[in-house]
Design a protein around this motif. Structure first.
Motif, PDB file in Angstrom:
ATOM      1  N   HIS A 185     -16.103  18.638-105.027  1.00  0.00           N
ATOM      2  CA  HIS A 185     -16.208  18.318-106.454  1.00  0.00           C
ATOM      3  C   HIS A 185     -15.698  16.916-106.772  1.00  0.00           C
ATOM      4  CE1 HIS A 185     -17.495  22.420-107.033  1.00  0.00           C
ATOM      5  NE2 HIS A 185     -16.458  22.821-106.346  1.00  0.00           N
ATOM      6  N   CYS A 196     -23.513  20.268-111.121  1.00  0.00           N
ATOM      7  CA  CYS A 196     -22.865  21.223-110.223  1.00  0.00           C
ATOM      8  C   CYS A 196     -22.585  22.529-110.970  1.00  0.00           C
ATOM      9  CB  CYS A 196     -21.558  20.619-109.712  1.00  0.00           C
ATOM     10  SG  CYS A 196     -20.699  21.640-108.505  1.00  0.00           S
ATOM     11  N   CYS A 198     -19.904  23.875-111.145  1.00  0.00           N
ATOM     12  CA  CYS A 198     -18.581  23.758-111.771  1.00  0.00           C
ATOM     13  C   CYS A 198     -18.671  23.080-113.126  1.00  0.00           C
ATOM     14  CB  CYS A 198     -17.643  22.971-110.859  1.00  0.00           C
ATOM     15  SG  CYS A 198     -17.978  21.201-110.803  1.00  0.00           S
ATOM     16  N   ASN A 200     -19.531  19.810-113.458  1.00  0.00           N
ATOM     17  CA  ASN A 200     -19.545  18.364-113.245  1.00  0.00           C
ATOM     18  C   ASN A 200     -20.970  17.863-113.053  1.00  0.00           C
ATOM     19  OD1 ASN A 200     -16.759  18.091-113.299  1.00  0.00           O
ATOM     20  ND2 ASN A 200     -16.531  18.204-111.069  1.00  0.00           N
ATOM     21  N   ASP A 203     -21.174  15.159-108.757  1.00  0.00           N
ATOM     22  CA  ASP A 203     -20.226  15.334-107.648  1.00  0.00           C
ATOM     23  C   ASP A 203     -20.987  15.611-106.344  1.00  0.00           C
ATOM     24  OD1 ASP A 203     -20.730  18.101-107.688  1.00  0.00           O
ATOM     25  OD2 ASP A 203     -18.850  18.595-108.709  1.00  0.00           O
TER      26      ASP A 203
END
Ligand SMILES: [Zn+2]
Length: 316
Positions: A185, A196, A198, A200, A203
């Motif tokens: 990440h 992503c 997540c 983000n 990344d």
């Protein structure tokens, strides 16, 4: 009832696997795991659903081996992360399972933000060790695989996601919540399309992971690699670009931590290592020689069994 087994649990975003290792086995070699059971990871119901699935699979594995869960001496859980510790006990906050957290999970049938794991397992078993899957894999690789005898090393997985486990001066780096090594990440790009799980944008994982390959190029990693092998110019350029991003991330780890060796596993890498390994090495070799001379990038010594051995390395 006499303890007979260690239960080895591998929790991923796609599947949960449980196997048993004999408590009396010789710990010097890779464990002989048996009565392995695997199911798709539960993603609906109350937040306790995943720990209940793990408990049920352990009981089922023990029943298959002719015993009961009461004969389990210890449980090792190698799990995708990140973890949180809201009450001082580990809960899973993995965006590929908890749809309440991340973008990739949109449409999954839950609004989970974290899942209890340490508390329910400790209620059922005398000894429980839960660790990030790449850290646990690093333990396994140092003990039985390609990182034996090394104090400055890392394990990297190139799979559905990108993860790392880091060891410096003989110490496995853990961090405040056991989340050290989430190097997938790290931001490396302004590419707006690289979203992503997540949340983000830009990344490493969003650019090169198995799920990123499918999203960015519209085909799975194996198909892309096959096209590159067949001489497809565009596919070869795409593979080179993937290796440039991940190879540079590996270089960054080497120069940040002064590593001797990295072993790399994961489904994307292991099936294509002859294609990928030289391209990844090319991003490291010769750069800042005072830090990279003598460094080695190698395939995971435990190969496909690294995930199961990871859980075993926590308890055997
Ligand atoms: Zn990310």
């Amino acid at each position: 009832m006499a303890a007979r087994w260690h239960a080895c649990v591998d929790i991923g975003g796609t599947k949960v696997a449980v196997s048993l290792a004999d408590a009396t086995a010789d710990p010097s070699g890779p464990p002989l795991l048996h009565h392995r059971l695997s199911e798709p990871t539960v993603k609906s119901g109350p937040p306790e659903a995943l720990s209940l699935q793990v408990l049920r699979l352990i009981d089922a594995a023990c029943a298959g081996a002719g015993g009961t869960g009461a004969q389990v001496a210890a449980v090792g859980v190698s799990s995708c992360g990140p973890f949180v510790k809201p009450q001082g006990l580990i809960e899973l906050a993995a965006p590929n399972i908890c749809a309440g957290l991340g973008a990739r999970s949109a449409g999954q049938p839950n609004d989970w933000t974290s899942l209890p794991m340490q508390a329910p397992l400790e209620d059922a078993f005398p000894l429980v060790r839960i660790e990030n899957d790449c850290l646990a894999a690093l333990r396994a690789e140092r003990r039985w695989g390609a990182l034996q005898g090394l104090d400055h090393c890392a394990y990297v997985t190139w799979s559905t996601g990108i993860g790392t486990g880091l060891c410096v001066d003989g110490h496995l780096l853990q961090g405040k919540n056991g989340n050290a090594g989430h190097a997938g990440h790290m931001f490396v790009s302004d590419d707006e399309s690289a979203l992503c799980g997540c949340g983000n944008v830009g990344d490493v994982e969003a650019l090169v992971s198995g799920s990123a390959i499918a999203r960015r190029f519209g085909l799975d990693a194996a198909t892309l690699m096959a096209a590159a092998r067949a001489g497809d110019t565009l596919a070869l350029q795409q593979v080179d670009a993937l290796c440039r991003v991940l190879g540079r991330a590996l270089y960054n780890l080497v120069v940040t931590l002064d590593l001797q060796r990295i072993s790399i596993g994961g489904s994307v890498f292991l099936r294509q290592q002859d294609l990928l390994l030289p391209r990844l090495r090319a991003q490291i070799t010769g750069r800042l020689a005072s830090l990279t001379d003598g460094f080695e990038l190698v395939a995971a010594g435990l190969g496909d069994s690294v995930a199961d051995c990871a859980a075993a390395a926590l308890v055997v």
